[in-house]
Write an enzyme that holds these catalytic residues in place. Structure first.
Site, PDB file in Angstrom:
ATOM      1  N   LYS A 219       0.840  -1.204   0.000  1.00 36.42           N
ATOM      2  CA  LYS A 219       0.000   0.000   0.000  1.00 36.42           C
ATOM      3  C   LYS A 219       0.876   1.256   0.000  1.00 36.42           C
ATOM      4  CE  LYS A 219      -1.580   2.259   3.452  1.00 36.42           C
ATOM      5  NZ  LYS A 219      -2.212   2.753   4.692  1.00 36.42           N
ATOM      6  N   ASP A 237      -6.423   0.894   0.910  1.00 36.97           N
ATOM      7  CA  ASP A 237      -6.523   1.169   2.347  1.00 36.97           C
ATOM      8  C   ASP A 237      -7.902   0.711   2.810  1.00 36.97           C
ATOM      9  OD1 ASP A 237      -8.253   3.044   1.329  1.00 36.97           O
ATOM     10  OD2 ASP A 237      -7.291   4.771   2.269  1.00 36.97           O
TER      11      ASP A 237
END
Length: 352
Positions: A219, A237
């Site tokens: 991420k 997320d």
């Protein structure tokens, strides 16, 4: 010659009268029986009427109890009515083919692009190193809190070399507002030293290299690659994962699986901006606990419509940031941002 003696006249007359009397009695007998039945009939009718009246009274007494038993509490009745209304408003969708889902997903992306033409990363940064550090700090906190914290941090240690040489306790104190400051301090010291020792103090522009740094996962790497180097990446997320599932793009919970599923739907050139748009929508409209369904521009395209507030006026009050007339998360937002910038962190109270 023998002769039959005649009966006396008086005897004959008496016999005739006796016969007539018997016939009269015979004829009167049924009348007497009928009269007796007629006399008894009113009594039976009266008894039946009395019995019926008693039964009616008994039923009338029992009726309230029966009505009470069937009575539904007001709250339950309202909830049932609401559920029925919702069911009518949100009919069950037919099974969707893969082709139809992809078309709908891409249309959602186009709608979000029109809704958020100003979508951007909501972390303040001026170079790849600042973005990398800010992204690591953003775990388990808001971008606003990070943006309010990093000005002091970068004023003290603007480069990987500076940060790697920081005293751990001093670094902990600087990043304390972001939470989990001990673990984050360890990650920041480790990645700064790695950048200094292995990458000549520069943030690498490859996913394979970024994920080798302490505290950096896919991420964080995709955020840095997409926004500092222009390399397309999908940032999964909590907001992105939630909306991807609500939109029906994936059923996965694992971030890497979500990323893989979504990557198959959209062209690579869209990945970075798609991430910003979806995250923007998740933070402003499609909240985790109570989505503002009634104020959502893409409600007709969303299989999860109805999970949140559907009343337009009530839903409008749930909108956040610029859509709700509130400040954004960046202290220095892009020029095209239509909302107000976030305020800086209040200075600590002076010791008395």
């Amino acid at each position: 010659m023998n002769e039959t003696p005649e009966k006396p006249a008086a005897a004959t007359k008496a016999a005739a009268q006796k016969s007539v009397t018997k016939k009269a009695v015979a004829k009167k007998a049924p009348a007497k029986t009928t009269a007796t039945a007629a006399e008894k009939a009113p009594a039976k009718k009266a008894a039946a009427a009395k019995k019926k009246t008693t039964a009616t009274k008994t039923t009338a007494k029992k009726a309230p109890a029966k009505a009470t038993a069937k009575k539904v509490p007001a709250k339950k009745a309202t909830a049932t009515a609401t559920a029925k209304t919702t069911a009518k408003k949100t009919p069950a969708r037919k099974p969707e083919s893969r082709v139809a889902m992809v078309r709908r997903a891409r249309r959602i992306n186009r709608e979000l692009a029109e809704l958020y033409p100003y979508a951007h990363p909501e972390l303040d940064f001026t170079n790849p190193f600042e973005l990398l550090v800010a992204t690591v700090l953003s775990a388990q906190t808001t971008d606003l809190r990070v943006n309010q914290t990093t000005p002091r941090l970068f004023a003290v240690c603007p480069t990987p070399e500076d940060m790697a040489a920081m005293d751990p306790e001093r670094l902990e104190e600087l990043i304390r507002p972001t939470g989990f400051f001990r673990a984050k301090t360890k990650s920041l010291l480790g990645l700064s030293a790695a950048l200094r020792d292995r990458f000549d103090g520069e943030v690498p522009g490859r996913l394979e290299d970024l994920v080798t740094l302490p505290g950096v996962g896919r991420k964080t790497a995709n955020v840095v690659l997409g926004n500092a180097f222009g390399v397309p990446g999908i940032t999964v997320d909590t907001h992105f994962g939630r909306l991807a599932r609500r939109f029906g793009w994936t059923t996965a919970e694992d971030a890497e699986k979500v990323e893989a599923d979504v990557a198959e739907i959209f062209p690579k050139s869209e990945w970075t901006m798609l991430s910003h748009r979806v995250v923007f929508h998740g933070r402003r409209v499609c909240h985790s606990r109570k989505p503002a369904c009634g104020a959502c521009a893409i409600a007709p395209l969303c299989p999860a419509y109805g999970e949140g507030e559907t009343d337009p006026e009530k839903a409008k009050k749930l909108l956040k940031y610029e859509l709700g007339g509130q400040p954004g998360q960046r202290l220095k937002p892009p020029a095209d941002y239509p909302g107000r910038p976030a305020p800086p962190m209040a200075p600590p109270a002076a010791a008395s």
